[in-house]
Design a protein around this motif. Structure first.
Motif, PDB file in Angstrom:
ATOM      1  N   THR A   1       0.051  12.850  -1.561  1.00 58.56           N
ATOM      2  CA  THR A   1      -1.244  12.490  -0.640  1.00 58.56           C
ATOM      3  C   THR A   1      -1.857  10.870  -1.375  1.00 58.56           C
ATOM      4  O   THR A   1      -2.587  10.464  -1.017  1.00 58.56           O
ATOM      5  N   LYS A   2      -1.472  10.922  -2.667  1.00 60.87           N
ATOM      6  CA  LYS A   2      -1.789   9.475  -3.445  1.00 60.87           C
ATOM      7  C   LYS A   2      -0.638   8.775  -3.550  1.00 60.87           C
ATOM      8  O   LYS A   2       0.399   9.054  -3.823  1.00 60.87           O
ATOM      9  N   LYS A   3      -1.014   7.360  -3.808  1.00 58.83           N
ATOM     10  CA  LYS A   3       0.258   6.423  -3.945  1.00 58.83           C
ATOM     11  C   LYS A   3       0.969   6.889  -5.549  1.00 58.83           C
ATOM     12  O   LYS A   3       2.119   6.532  -5.473  1.00 58.83           O
ATOM     13  N   ASP A   4       0.216   7.225  -6.451  1.00 60.86           N
ATOM     14  CA  ASP A   4       0.590   7.453  -7.669  1.00 60.86           C
ATOM     15  C   ASP A   4       1.438   8.832  -7.656  1.00 60.86           C
ATOM     16  O   ASP A   4       2.047   9.030  -8.704  1.00 60.86           O
ATOM     17  N   GLU A   5       1.586   9.479  -6.582  1.00 59.19           N
ATOM     18  CA  GLU A   5       2.387  10.629  -6.782  1.00 59.19           C
ATOM     19  C   GLU A   5       3.889  10.271  -6.157  1.00 59.19           C
ATOM     20  O   GLU A   5       4.768  11.263  -6.100  1.00 59.19           O
ATOM     21  N   LEU A   6       4.116   9.053  -5.974  1.00 61.62           N
ATOM     22  CA  LEU A   6       5.357   8.888  -5.277  1.00 61.62           C
ATOM     23  C   LEU A   6       6.451   8.459  -6.177  1.00 61.62           C
ATOM     24  O   LEU A   6       6.105   8.138  -7.442  1.00 61.62           O
ATOM     25  N   THR A   7       7.811   9.141  -6.093  1.00 60.76           N
ATOM     26  CA  THR A   7       8.580   9.186  -6.783  1.00 60.76           C
ATOM     27  C   THR A   7       9.338   7.875  -6.877  1.00 60.76           C
ATOM     28  O   THR A   7       9.194   7.272  -5.920  1.00 60.76           O
TER      29      THR A   7
ATOM     30  N   HIS B   1       4.262  10.486   9.082  1.00 62.28           N
ATOM     31  CA  HIS B   1       3.588  11.613   9.852  1.00 62.28           C
ATOM     32  C   HIS B   1       2.240  10.983  10.191  1.00 62.28           C
ATOM     33  O   HIS B   1       1.844  11.192  11.145  1.00 62.28           O
ATOM     34  N   THR B   2       1.583  10.418   9.232  1.00 57.50           N
ATOM     35  CA  THR B   2       0.081   9.910   9.262  1.00 57.50           C
ATOM     36  C   THR B   2       0.285   8.563   8.369  1.00 57.50           C
ATOM     37  O   THR B   2       0.782   8.562   7.413  1.00 57.50           O
ATOM     38  N   GLU B   3      -0.662   7.831   8.878  1.00 59.21           N
ATOM     39  CA  GLU B   3      -1.088   6.603   7.869  1.00 59.21           C
ATOM     40  C   GLU B   3      -2.103   6.563   7.065  1.00 59.21           C
ATOM     41  O   GLU B   3      -2.224   6.137   6.116  1.00 59.21           O
ATOM     42  N   ARG B   4      -2.635   7.790   7.280  1.00 57.32           N
ATOM     43  CA  ARG B   4      -3.740   8.365   6.367  1.00 57.32           C
ATOM     44  C   ARG B   4      -3.387   9.069   4.911  1.00 57.32           C
ATOM     45  O   ARG B   4      -3.490  10.133   4.613  1.00 57.32           O
ATOM     46  N   CYS B   5      -2.635   8.390   4.211  1.00 53.84           N
ATOM     47  CA  CYS B   5      -1.906   8.703   3.060  1.00 53.84           C
ATOM     48  C   CYS B   5      -1.925   7.462   1.960  1.00 53.84           C
ATOM     49  O   CYS B   5      -1.785   6.656   2.302  1.00 53.84           O
TER      50      CYS B   5
ATOM     51  N   TRP C   1       0.618   1.970  -0.305  1.00 52.49           N
ATOM     52  CA  TRP C   1       2.029   1.686  -1.179  1.00 52.49           C
ATOM     53  C   TRP C   1       2.866   0.926  -0.363  1.00 52.49           C
ATOM     54  O   TRP C   1       3.331  -0.272  -0.835  1.00 52.49           O
ATOM     55  N   LEU C   2       3.087   1.196   0.993  1.00 51.06           N
ATOM     56  CA  LEU C   2       4.178   0.331   1.607  1.00 51.06           C
ATOM     57  C   LEU C   2       3.526  -0.936   1.878  1.00 51.06           C
ATOM     58  O   LEU C   2       4.396  -1.902   2.083  1.00 51.06           O
ATOM     59  N   LYS C   3       2.315  -1.041   2.134  1.00 48.66           N
ATOM     60  CA  LYS C   3       1.546  -2.350   2.693  1.00 48.66           C
ATOM     61  C   LYS C   3       1.836  -3.359   1.358  1.00 48.66           C
ATOM     62  O   LYS C   3       2.057  -4.285   1.485  1.00 48.66           O
ATOM     63  N   GLU C   4       1.392  -2.570   0.363  1.00 49.41           N
ATOM     64  CA  GLU C   4       1.261  -3.385  -0.888  1.00 49.41           C
ATOM     65  C   GLU C   4       2.701  -3.901  -1.494  1.00 49.41           C
ATOM     66  O   GLU C   4       2.827  -5.124  -1.911  1.00 49.41           O
ATOM     67  N   ASN C   5       3.804  -3.215  -0.901  1.00 46.40           N
ATOM     68  CA  ASN C   5       5.183  -3.764  -1.328  1.00 46.40           C
ATOM     69  C   ASN C   5       5.754  -4.466  -0.143  1.00 46.40           C
ATOM     70  O   ASN C   5       7.060  -4.533  -0.258  1.00 46.40           O
TER      71      ASN C   5
END
Length: 72
Positions: free
Chosen positions: A10-16, A32-36, A41-45
């Motif tokens: 649910t948080k961008k720092d949980e991304l592997t 599934h949802t943009e509310r995550c 992270w995708l936008k920033e990258n």
């Protein structure tokens, strides 16, 4: 075509690192949802994506979505 499903938390720092790499290399990313945090992270990258939020907001229920002909 290859389909991969990943748990992104649910948080961008949980991304592997593996999911981050796969997202960067993917031809298409569907959320599934943009509310995550992953969407952030995708936008920033600079990784483009689509989300299913509009389908959920317009569907009468979560079992069948007539606009996409899909049963969930």
């Amino acid at each position: 075509m290859r389909i991969s499903v990943a748990c992104v938390g649910t948080k961008k720092d949980e991304l592997t690192l593996e999911v981050a790499r796969a997202a960067r290399e993917a031809d298409r990313v569907i959320l599934h949802t943009e509310r995550c945090g992953f969407a952030e992270w995708l936008k920033e990258n600079g990784v483009s994506y689509e989300s299913l939020d509009a389908l959920y907001e317009t569907a009468e229920d979560f079992e069948y979505c007539p606009k996409c002909g899909t049963r969930f």
